[in-house]
Enzyme design. Sequence first.
Site, PDB file in Angstrom:
ATOM      1  N   GLU A  24      -6.904  -2.918   3.578  1.00 35.06           N
ATOM      2  CA  GLU A  24      -6.487  -1.571   3.164  1.00 35.06           C
ATOM      3  C   GLU A  24      -6.601  -0.623   4.351  1.00 35.06           C
ATOM      4  O   GLU A  24      -7.120  -0.985   5.394  1.00 35.06           O
ATOM      5  CB  GLU A  24      -7.450  -1.064   2.076  1.00 35.06           C
ATOM      6  CG  GLU A  24      -6.883  -1.059   0.672  1.00 35.06           C
ATOM      7  CD  GLU A  24      -6.024   0.156   0.403  1.00 35.06           C
ATOM      8  OE1 GLU A  24      -5.709   0.910   1.342  1.00 35.06           O
ATOM      9  OE2 GLU A  24      -5.640   0.335  -0.755  1.00 35.06           O
ATOM     10  N   ASP A  41       0.329   2.319  -4.568  1.00 34.74           N
ATOM     11  CA  ASP A  41      -0.955   2.136  -3.876  1.00 34.74           C
ATOM     12  C   ASP A  41      -0.985   3.037  -2.636  1.00 34.74           C
ATOM     13  O   ASP A  41      -0.742   4.236  -2.758  1.00 34.74           O
ATOM     14  CB  ASP A  41      -1.130   0.627  -3.582  1.00 34.74           C
ATOM     15  CG  ASP A  41      -2.579   0.234  -3.413  1.00 34.74           C
ATOM     16  OD1 ASP A  41      -3.310   0.953  -2.727  1.00 34.74           O
ATOM     17  OD2 ASP A  41      -2.992  -0.814  -3.940  1.00 34.74           O
TER      18      ASP A  41
END
Length: 303
Positions: free
Chosen positions: A21, A207
């Site tokens: 991420e 996201d």
Amino acid sequence: MANSDKIKIEAVVKNCGVLLEGPHWHAASQTLYFVDILGNTVHRYRPADSCHEKVNVGENAGTIVTTTSGKLLLAARLRFAYLDWSTGALTTVANVDADKPENRFNDGKCDAKGRLWAGTMGPEDKPVEVRRRQGSLYCLHTDKSVTKHAEDLDISNGIAWSLDNKIMYYVDTLTRLIEAFDYDLETGKTSNRRPAVKVAAEEGWPDGMCIDEQGMLWLACFSKAQIIRYDPTTGKKLQTIMFPTTNITSCCFGGPNLDELYVTCTRVGLSDEVVKKEQPLAGSVFRVTGLGVRGFAGADFAD
Ligand SMILES: O=C(O)[C@H](O)[C@@H](O)[C@H](O)[C@H](O)CO
Ligand SMILES: [Zn+2]
């Protein structure tokens, strides 16, 4: 659907983690920083010589940013903390969510004045099966004070600012929206939260995201192997890029000309069988070239 011929996708760091991420391009060192949230690690990758290094920080690492004084700042498990790269040691700057010890920080980013924005979420058994309404969105100001700008969030995720910094775009994944706040860059105050882009269920879960120099948003669509470029002023979908793995988590621009898109993904949610036989690149970092548009390097925290 196939990508257009101009677009090239390469896995530049293969199988380096579990839940990758928060890619952040540090222009001064031409280095990509990113986190493996569940691997408790912070990574860096220098394309010039393909050097990839990582450090274990001993707790979830949600967001990593560089700072104007040359340090590294994390939104870690439940704290903003400086990271000493040579040892992995964290030095707390501020704690959050003291009443919710099972929470953790997720995605974040610095604004143009060097404040760090990052949000939290509750425990998540499987992707998107999160304990509901546990998260909050925080801003770490440059004087190290912390303000809260939203609460009752499910999965606090992507953040980006419009080119004039008057709008902050924001994703709380389960809303299936990119929302907009009016943004006051001088004070860091947010107001007038409203929907900007509706992400259709068949596009996947919104996201992480970033913005390009034309003011268009690049949104990682978790569960559908794609990144979609949206016009946030009309809500319209402009372009899709497909990846060889399902759970795409975030993206940022980088490279010497800021015209390459670095993309993170996760193995979480895929069986060992699927990873082995169908998606051997799950848990890798991808670089997309040939997009024909430039974006921005990661903004530093101002310290
Ligand atoms: O990457 C993130 O933001 C979260 O940490 C992950 O848990 C998933 O992406 C989420 O479940 C789907 O949005
Ligand atoms: Zn995310």
